[in-house]
Design a protein around this motif. Sequence first.
Motif, mmCIF file in Angstrom:
data_model
loop_
_atom_site.group_PDB
_atom_site.id
_atom_site.type_symbol
_atom_site.label_atom_id
_atom_site.label_comp_id
_atom_site.label_asym_id
_atom_site.label_seq_id
_atom_site.Cartn_x
_atom_site.Cartn_y
_atom_site.Cartn_z
ATOM 1 N N ALA A 264 0.843 -1.183 0.000
ATOM 2 C CA ALA A 264 0.000 0.000 0.000
ATOM 3 C C ALA A 264 0.875 1.229 0.000
ATOM 4 O O ALA A 264 1.992 1.203 0.485
ATOM 5 N N ARG A 265 0.367 2.286 -0.543
ATOM 6 C CA ARG A 265 1.111 3.529 -0.584
ATOM 7 C C ARG A 265 1.373 4.015 0.824
ATOM 8 O O ARG A 265 0.481 4.063 1.658
ATOM 9 N N GLY A 266 2.616 4.386 1.094
ATOM 10 C CA GLY A 266 2.967 4.896 2.411
ATOM 11 C C GLY A 266 2.733 6.380 2.502
ATOM 12 O O GLY A 266 2.353 7.041 1.533
ATOM 13 N N PRO A 267 2.973 6.963 3.697
ATOM 14 C CA PRO A 267 2.800 8.391 3.884
ATOM 15 C C PRO A 267 3.725 9.168 2.971
ATOM 16 O O PRO A 267 4.797 8.718 2.608
ATOM 17 N N GLY A 268 3.328 10.358 2.615
ATOM 18 C CA GLY A 268 4.159 11.222 1.793
ATOM 19 C C GLY A 268 3.589 11.352 0.397
ATOM 20 O O GLY A 268 2.843 10.520 -0.092
ATOM 21 N N LYS A 269 3.958 12.416 -0.259
ATOM 22 C CA LYS A 269 3.460 12.703 -1.598
ATOM 23 C C LYS A 269 4.078 11.758 -2.617
ATOM 24 O O LYS A 269 5.272 11.552 -2.639
ATOM 25 N N ARG A 270 3.249 11.216 -3.479
ATOM 26 C CA ARG A 270 3.737 10.318 -4.517
ATOM 27 C C ARG A 270 4.181 11.140 -5.725
ATOM 28 O O ARG A 270 3.370 11.855 -6.327
ATOM 29 N N PRO A 271 5.438 11.063 -6.111
ATOM 30 C CA PRO A 271 5.885 11.796 -7.287
ATOM 31 C C PRO A 271 5.440 11.099 -8.567
ATOM 32 O O PRO A 271 5.091 9.921 -8.569
ATOM 33 N N ALA A 272 5.491 11.831 -9.655
ATOM 34 C CA ALA A 272 5.106 11.274 -10.943
ATOM 35 C C ALA A 272 6.066 10.175 -11.364
ATOM 36 O O ALA A 272 7.266 10.275 -11.167
ATOM 37 N N ASP B 132 2.173 2.455 8.740
ATOM 38 C CA ASP B 132 1.961 3.891 8.539
ATOM 39 C C ASP B 132 2.026 4.636 9.868
ATOM 40 O O ASP B 132 2.605 5.723 9.970
ATOM 41 N N GLU B 133 1.432 4.027 10.893
ATOM 42 C CA GLU B 133 1.392 4.687 12.202
ATOM 43 C C GLU B 133 2.801 4.898 12.753
ATOM 44 O O GLU B 133 3.156 5.986 13.228
ATOM 45 N N GLU B 134 3.635 3.871 12.687
ATOM 46 C CA GLU B 134 5.001 3.991 13.209
ATOM 47 C C GLU B 134 5.826 4.970 12.378
ATOM 48 O O GLU B 134 6.570 5.793 12.922
ATOM 49 N N LEU B 135 5.685 4.902 11.061
ATOM 50 C CA LEU B 135 6.458 5.789 10.196
ATOM 51 C C LEU B 135 6.059 7.242 10.401
ATOM 52 O O LEU B 135 6.913 8.128 10.484
ATOM 53 N N ASN B 136 4.758 7.507 10.496
ATOM 54 C CA ASN B 136 4.302 8.883 10.718
ATOM 55 C C ASN B 136 4.788 9.424 12.057
ATOM 56 O O ASN B 136 5.191 10.589 12.173
ATOM 57 N N ALA B 137 4.754 8.587 13.091
ATOM 58 C CA ALA B 137 5.219 9.014 14.407
ATOM 59 C C ALA B 137 6.710 9.327 14.395
ATOM 60 O O ALA B 137 7.175 10.300 15.001
ATOM 61 N N ARG C 230 8.502 10.285 11.779
ATOM 62 C CA ARG C 230 8.718 11.522 11.031
ATOM 63 C C ARG C 230 8.342 12.741 11.859
ATOM 64 O O ARG C 230 9.022 13.769 11.822
ATOM 65 N N ALA C 231 7.269 12.619 12.622
ATOM 66 C CA ALA C 231 6.850 13.745 13.458
ATOM 67 C C ALA C 231 7.864 14.024 14.557
ATOM 68 O O ALA C 231 8.091 15.182 14.943
ATOM 69 N N ALA C 232 8.491 12.974 15.073
ATOM 70 C CA ALA C 232 9.476 13.138 16.147
ATOM 71 C C ALA C 232 10.797 13.691 15.636
ATOM 72 O O ALA C 232 11.594 14.217 16.421
ATOM 73 N N HIS C 233 11.044 13.578 14.326
ATOM 74 C CA HIS C 233 12.307 14.055 13.744
ATOM 75 C C HIS C 233 12.009 14.910 12.513
ATOM 76 O O HIS C 233 12.256 14.494 11.378
ATOM 77 N N GLY D 20 14.905 15.523 6.804
ATOM 78 C CA GLY D 20 15.124 15.779 5.384
ATOM 79 C C GLY D 20 13.848 15.709 4.580
ATOM 80 O O GLY D 20 12.749 15.491 5.103
ATOM 81 N N GLN D 21 14.005 15.920 3.283
ATOM 82 C CA GLN D 21 12.873 15.913 2.358
ATOM 83 C C GLN D 21 12.203 14.550 2.371
ATOM 84 O O GLN D 21 12.823 13.517 2.141
ATOM 85 N N LEU D 22 10.887 14.545 2.647
ATOM 86 C CA LEU D 22 10.160 13.287 2.700
ATOM 87 C C LEU D 22 10.016 12.701 1.307
ATOM 88 O O LEU D 22 9.816 13.422 0.323
ATOM 89 N N VAL D 23 10.131 11.394 1.229
ATOM 90 C CA VAL D 23 9.943 10.683 -0.034
ATOM 91 C C VAL D 23 8.921 9.585 0.196
ATOM 92 O O VAL D 23 8.613 9.222 1.339
ATOM 93 N N ASP D 24 8.395 9.058 -0.893
ATOM 94 C CA ASP D 24 7.409 7.995 -0.779
ATOM 95 C C ASP D 24 8.047 6.767 -0.153
ATOM 96 O O ASP D 24 9.219 6.467 -0.387
#
Length: 651
Positions: A20-28, A613-618, A620-623, A627-631
């Motif tokens: 499934a798609r993870g957090p963050g904007k999906r680039p083209a 998703d929950e662990e990854l989002n947490a 990212r929020a803690a740090h 850097g620039q978020l990637v998919d």
Amino acid sequence: MGLGVSGAGRPPRRRRAAMARGPGKRPASLVPTPTPDQGSNPLRDQYLRRSPRISNLSPMLASRAPSRLRQALPYLLLALVLAGVMTLTRGARLQRADLVINNGTEVTTLDPATVTGVPEGRVIKSIFEGLCSKHPATLAPVPGMAQSWQISPDGLTYTFSIRRGARWSNADPVTAHDFVYSWERFLNPETAAEYAYQLWYVKGARAYTTTADEEGRPALSFDTVGIRAPDDHTLVVELEAPTPFFMDLMAFYPLFPVNRRNIESAKSEHPDSWRLEWLRPENIVTNGPFRVVERRVNDRIRLERNPDYWDADNVALSSIDVLAVEQTVTALNMYLTGGVDVLYTVPASVIPRLLPREDFTPGPYLGTYYYKVNVTRPPMNDVRVRRALALTIDRTAICQKITKSGQIPSWTWVPPNIPGYEGAAMEHAATLAENVKEAKRLLVEAGFGPDGQDFPTIEILYNTSEAHRDIAEVIASSWRNNLGIDAKLLNQEWKVYLDVQHNLGFDVCRAAWIGDYVDPNTFADMFVTGGENNNTGWGSPRYDELIAAAAVELDPARRMATLRAAEEILMEEMPILPIYTYVTQNLLNPRLGGFLPNIQDEHFPKYWYWKSDEELNAERAAHPDRGQLVDAPGPAAGLYSPAAQRAGAAR
């Protein structure tokens, strides 16, 4: 190259959890969606559906290209991606593994006793386990096949308690006798193990390896070696002298055990080819967290979780594919389009664009990039020539314009990041111009130059890699422009490169050494006279004396001073030309957990898992400064070990 081989009679492979798609904007995506006329290919379609991480990286591959090439670049990238798809589809209907890493080359062997390279080590650490493993962050020894150990007060006797219930993948119990058998084989002169010297700290081990009869067989009884098994669960090891890093060696992959019945059966059934037969996926018996189920030469090794591993309950991944893609641009495109999850190196040209991203975080690495010099060949047998070559390497240009990841120009052999040790640098000036002036003086003194003889054309040997080629070109250009020395470049694939190096079939050879443990000895003892990993033809009685003295020195400060004195000799004689200290270049899916930074860049798949998703989002929020978020493609619910799943349910 031989044909790939695969396991026979294996149970059906478990289908990977839906991605499934993870957090963050999906680039083209750079990869077009397949149209109906392309036909049905489930693996290709799955590959193309994987969330791409391309972002705006494509310009970095074309930034210096001519305009016509820029116009053609989308088609070139598409071709590269489709080449990756073809690689993945080479094995009909082979489903994607839970995790895919690129190992950068085809491994030479999976026999722990005979390996020497990092690519082989990555696989062997996944399928075998020694007395100890390592903590993924601190690298401290942790229990493996030995559940505990005791060290005598004088530091000379180690007693290991072998884990009860540990089993090989053929259901044989792992016993202390397996280690006696494996270490005898490792030390046996017939095996010709290049790392055999790592066990020479054991009483009688050096003599056993180096004393052979006319047929090359051991002339001494193994009873003379301080390795014995009083019973199935006790291994006793006696050392010649206290060795501060001995427990680190117990987690070093050449010392991992092998299954005796596995090898003896191969010898009986295939007397002429047993060295290959016992390693085939359908034959090899392992004791680590994963097992080999398929191998396709120059394509991949498929690993699956070993249900018989003693700690299988804490292993999350059911399958791993280890790819052998040598071209870093191809590997990068596979990563950016979701076909690979972990890269250990990236094209140097893209590094400036990768640095701001969260999935690329270079860090200190206990390794030196250097050139070996064959001192048995004139004019390389003249130390003045070797010093002249070393002085005219433009290390700063290499680090700033080629490697670009923060590598440190190096004038020492031992890297600068070992606690308690200060390296001994070769004598050099502050600027390249001053060094060139001294190099020219040395060459004239050695009899070369306008009033002397012409310097012969030399050859730089390197293994397949764009970066190695680029570095060799810079060095050859500097030698030509500053010293009038012509150097031709010779590229060889990994196995041939190792053979040529070992047989001293080169003038100058690209090389690298990554510390086997965090101690200067792992670098220093390489260059004792006749050392298996020396491969320069150089030797020094005084150097050998200092290495031997350091091995028995109990005072830490005096021991470090002794090793530094040895390095001073090495940097005066210059059988090697240090170039830079490594940094890590790992590019990995941000969703991957358990892949922790450490100074040896050692990573252990038994600890890896997919974050939810929950662990990854947490995280990212803690740090927020990561850097620039990637998919981050992967299972939205994560993929955790059975033990972690139970712990999560309990919470």
